[in-house]
Design a protein around this motif. Structure first.
Motif, PDB file in Angstrom:
ATOM      1  N   TYR A 115       4.334   8.546 -19.026  1.00  0.00           N
ATOM      2  CA  TYR A 115       4.293   8.810 -17.598  1.00  0.00           C
ATOM      3  C   TYR A 115       3.463  10.054 -17.291  1.00  0.00           C
ATOM      4  O   TYR A 115       3.254  10.927 -18.142  1.00  0.00           O
ATOM      5  CB  TYR A 115       5.711   9.029 -17.056  1.00  0.00           C
ATOM      6  CG  TYR A 115       6.392  10.257 -17.637  1.00  0.00           C
ATOM      7  CD1 TYR A 115       6.277  11.501 -17.024  1.00  0.00           C
ATOM      8  CD2 TYR A 115       7.124  10.181 -18.823  1.00  0.00           C
ATOM      9  CE1 TYR A 115       6.872  12.634 -17.570  1.00  0.00           C
ATOM     10  CE2 TYR A 115       7.719  11.295 -19.372  1.00  0.00           C
ATOM     11  CZ  TYR A 115       7.590  12.515 -18.743  1.00  0.00           C
ATOM     12  OH  TYR A 115       8.176  13.633 -19.295  1.00  0.00           O
TER      13      TYR A 115
ATOM     14  N   VAL B  18       3.486  12.798 -10.664  1.00  0.00           N
ATOM     15  CA  VAL B  18       2.626  12.932  -9.485  1.00  0.00           C
ATOM     16  C   VAL B  18       3.170  14.009  -8.559  1.00  0.00           C
ATOM     17  O   VAL B  18       2.441  14.871  -8.073  1.00  0.00           O
ATOM     18  CB  VAL B  18       2.523  11.591  -8.743  1.00  0.00           C
ATOM     19  CG1 VAL B  18       1.680  11.732  -7.475  1.00  0.00           C
ATOM     20  CG2 VAL B  18       1.941  10.518  -9.662  1.00  0.00           C
ATOM     21  N   SER B  19       4.476  13.956  -8.304  1.00  0.00           N
ATOM     22  CA  SER B  19       5.138  14.939  -7.433  1.00  0.00           C
ATOM     23  C   SER B  19       6.588  15.076  -7.872  1.00  0.00           C
ATOM     24  O   SER B  19       7.168  14.147  -8.451  1.00  0.00           O
ATOM     25  CB  SER B  19       5.095  14.514  -5.959  1.00  0.00           C
ATOM     26  OG  SER B  19       3.781  14.446  -5.475  1.00  0.00           O
TER      27      SER B  19
ATOM     28  N   TYR C 245      11.262   2.172  -5.607  1.00  0.00           N
ATOM     29  CA  TYR C 245       9.852   1.785  -5.509  1.00  0.00           C
ATOM     30  C   TYR C 245       9.433   1.699  -4.055  1.00  0.00           C
ATOM     31  O   TYR C 245      10.121   1.093  -3.220  1.00  0.00           O
ATOM     32  CB  TYR C 245       9.624   0.439  -6.203  1.00  0.00           C
ATOM     33  CG  TYR C 245       8.192  -0.014  -6.176  1.00  0.00           C
ATOM     34  CD1 TYR C 245       7.210   0.712  -6.846  1.00  0.00           C
ATOM     35  CD2 TYR C 245       7.807  -1.155  -5.472  1.00  0.00           C
ATOM     36  CE1 TYR C 245       5.882   0.310  -6.819  1.00  0.00           C
ATOM     37  CE2 TYR C 245       6.488  -1.572  -5.451  1.00  0.00           C
ATOM     38  CZ  TYR C 245       5.525  -0.824  -6.124  1.00  0.00           C
ATOM     39  OH  TYR C 245       4.213  -1.213  -6.096  1.00  0.00           O
ATOM     40  N   ASP C 246       8.297   2.319  -3.745  1.00  0.00           N
ATOM     41  CA  ASP C 246       7.690   2.274  -2.428  1.00  0.00           C
ATOM     42  C   ASP C 246       6.698   1.119  -2.423  1.00  0.00           C
ATOM     43  O   ASP C 246       5.598   1.229  -2.973  1.00  0.00           O
ATOM     44  CB  ASP C 246       6.993   3.609  -2.141  1.00  0.00           C
ATOM     45  CG  ASP C 246       6.274   3.645  -0.797  1.00  0.00           C
ATOM     46  OD1 ASP C 246       6.278   2.624  -0.081  1.00  0.00           O
ATOM     47  OD2 ASP C 246       5.712   4.704  -0.469  1.00  0.00           O
TER      48      ASP C 246
ATOM     49  N   ALA D 124       3.152   1.903  -0.509  1.00  0.00           N
ATOM     50  CA  ALA D 124       2.187   2.839  -1.106  1.00  0.00           C
ATOM     51  C   ALA D 124       2.135   2.749  -2.628  1.00  0.00           C
ATOM     52  O   ALA D 124       1.444   3.551  -3.259  1.00  0.00           O
ATOM     53  CB  ALA D 124       2.518   4.271  -0.691  1.00  0.00           C
ATOM     54  N   ASP D 125       2.842   1.786  -3.208  1.00  0.00           N
ATOM     55  CA  ASP D 125       2.839   1.590  -4.664  1.00  0.00           C
ATOM     56  C   ASP D 125       3.219   2.882  -5.391  1.00  0.00           C
ATOM     57  O   ASP D 125       2.498   3.364  -6.261  1.00  0.00           O
ATOM     58  CB  ASP D 125       1.468   1.092  -5.121  1.00  0.00           C
ATOM     59  CG  ASP D 125       1.471   0.674  -6.593  1.00  0.00           C
ATOM     60  OD1 ASP D 125       2.530   0.266  -7.091  1.00  0.00           O
ATOM     61  OD2 ASP D 125       0.409   0.787  -7.236  1.00  0.00           O
ATOM     62  N   ARG D 126       4.381   3.423  -5.034  1.00  0.00           N
ATOM     63  CA  ARG D 126       4.870   4.648  -5.661  1.00  0.00           C
ATOM     64  C   ARG D 126       6.198   4.371  -6.371  1.00  0.00           C
ATOM     65  O   ARG D 126       7.063   3.685  -5.833  1.00  0.00           O
ATOM     66  CB  ARG D 126       5.082   5.754  -4.631  1.00  0.00           C
ATOM     67  CG  ARG D 126       3.796   6.227  -3.977  1.00  0.00           C
ATOM     68  CD  ARG D 126       4.046   7.474  -3.127  1.00  0.00           C
ATOM     69  NE  ARG D 126       4.908   7.205  -1.975  1.00  0.00           N
ATOM     70  CZ  ARG D 126       5.372   8.156  -1.160  1.00  0.00           C
ATOM     71  NH1 ARG D 126       5.095   9.433  -1.402  1.00  0.00           N
ATOM     72  NH2 ARG D 126       6.124   7.834  -0.111  1.00  0.00           N
TER      73      ARG D 126
ATOM     74  N   PHE E 263       9.579   6.079  -8.156  1.00  0.00           N
ATOM     75  CA  PHE E 263      10.406   7.281  -8.183  1.00  0.00           C
ATOM     76  C   PHE E 263      11.530   7.095  -9.202  1.00  0.00           C
ATOM     77  O   PHE E 263      12.100   6.011  -9.328  1.00  0.00           O
ATOM     78  CB  PHE E 263      11.035   7.546  -6.816  1.00  0.00           C
ATOM     79  CG  PHE E 263      10.041   7.684  -5.694  1.00  0.00           C
ATOM     80  CD1 PHE E 263       9.404   8.898  -5.462  1.00  0.00           C
ATOM     81  CD2 PHE E 263       9.748   6.610  -4.865  1.00  0.00           C
ATOM     82  CE1 PHE E 263       8.489   9.028  -4.424  1.00  0.00           C
ATOM     83  CE2 PHE E 263       8.846   6.734  -3.824  1.00  0.00           C
ATOM     84  CZ  PHE E 263       8.212   7.947  -3.605  1.00  0.00           C
TER      85      PHE E 263
ATOM     86  N   GLU F  43       8.185  11.455  -8.567  1.00  0.00           N
ATOM     87  CA  GLU F  43       7.246  10.357  -8.393  1.00  0.00           C
ATOM     88  C   GLU F  43       6.373  10.351  -9.637  1.00  0.00           C
ATOM     89  O   GLU F  43       5.797  11.383 -10.007  1.00  0.00           O
ATOM     90  CB  GLU F  43       6.389  10.538  -7.151  1.00  0.00           C
ATOM     91  CG  GLU F  43       5.360   9.434  -6.965  1.00  0.00           C
ATOM     92  CD  GLU F  43       4.372   9.713  -5.827  1.00  0.00           C
ATOM     93  OE1 GLU F  43       3.293   9.100  -5.845  1.00  0.00           O
ATOM     94  OE2 GLU F  43       4.691  10.552  -4.962  1.00  0.00           O
TER      95      GLU F  43
ATOM     96  N   LYS G 182       3.472   8.133 -12.329  1.00  0.00           N
ATOM     97  CA  LYS G 182       2.539   7.056 -12.625  1.00  0.00           C
ATOM     98  C   LYS G 182       2.731   6.665 -14.098  1.00  0.00           C
ATOM     99  O   LYS G 182       2.883   7.536 -14.950  1.00  0.00           O
ATOM    100  CB  LYS G 182       1.100   7.500 -12.400  1.00  0.00           C
ATOM    101  CG  LYS G 182       0.695   7.642 -10.945  1.00  0.00           C
ATOM    102  CD  LYS G 182       0.518   6.290 -10.270  1.00  0.00           C
ATOM    103  CE  LYS G 182      -0.063   6.442  -8.879  1.00  0.00           C
ATOM    104  NZ  LYS G 182      -0.142   5.142  -8.176  1.00  0.00           N
TER     105      LYS G 182
END
Length: 254
Positions: free
Chosen positions: A29, A32-33, A229-230, A233-235, A237, A248, A250
């Motif tokens: 992973y 991202v935030s 999952y968002d 926005a394809d995010r 968490f 968040e 990737k």
């Protein structure tokens, strides 16, 4: 599921098996935030929709259903469960929130906006995680079995046993349905299994060791648990029980 401490050796589906020897993709992973997360929240279920999180927390006498602001971690809406219930997984189905409890074999259906209790239902197993594929609810019970339920009457319509190259993958916990796959926390590990809902086979492993820093671990943190999952926005968490942060991430193919 509440946590106990024990020592275990390698067995099929356990995190003690070397991932390099498995015949499925392994994902690491990239953070991202990182967002604030209530370190008192014993996270059992997690959902993201339209900029907010819905979260179910456990522990009898402390179990709750919450609406949480992503950026700040502020609790915007809160419902305490009756003391006899140990809150577990949740999912959003239409305008309803469906919440499981651990050993009470009782589920709750709420109005998404008001948190008004609309209905209750029962099931014959323990309740751990729950998600859906738009037509069926998908429920875990702490074993290697996933149950598919009719979302109207909560009757079981099918089931699959989850397995990898070593055999059944047990202790399946919090669930999320993402791009046609079921993502499942494996209790007491830093791993998420990606599962085919058709066959039950593990199609990939996500390795999340090291998410929390040493400073984060000054809190009395518990295990990784919580996937959201968002879809817009394809995010992705993730968080854990009593974790001070929500991440968040990737996925990075190993």
């Amino acid at each position: 599921m509440s946590t106990v401490i024990f020592i275990f050796t390698a067995f099929p589906g356990s995190s003690a098996v070397s991932p390099k020897s498995e015949a499925v993709p392994i994902y690491d992973y990239k953070i991202v935030s990182a967002y604030p997360h209530d370190p008192g929240a014993f996270t059992q279920g997690l959902i993201f929709e339209k900029g907010v999180l819905y979260e179910s927390t456990g522990i009898r006498g402390r179990s709750s259903l919450r609406k949480v602001e992503l950026q700040s971690g502020k609790v915007l809406q809160f419902l305490r469960l009756p003391n006899q219930f140990f809150g577990e997984g949740i999912t959003l189905y239409g305008n309803k929130i469906i919440q499981l409890t651990w050993r009470s074999r009782t589920g709750f259906v709420y109005d998404k906006n008001s948190f008004e209790l609309l209905n209750t239902f029962t099931y014959p197993t323990e309740g751990w995680g729950i998600t859906h594929d738009d037509t069926r609810l998908i429920m875990s019970d702490g074993t290697s079995v996933l149950h598919f339920l009719n979302p109207e009457n909560f009757k079981e319509t099918a089931r699959i046993e989850v397995a990898d190259a070593y055999g059944p993958v047990e202790r399946l916990n919090e669930l999320e349905y993402i791009h046609g796959e079921i993502y499942a926390n494996v209790w007491q590990t830093d791993r998420i299994a990606r599962i085919s809902p058709r066959t039950g086979q593990v199609t990939g492993w996500i390795e999340l060791a090291g998410l929390l820093s040493s400073d984060d671990r000054k809190y009395p943190v518990d295990v990784l648990n919580g996937i959201a999952y968002d879809t817009e926005a394809d995010r992705l968490f993730v968080t854990g029980k009593l974790w001070p942060k929500l991440f968040e991430i990737k996925l990075v193919f190993r």
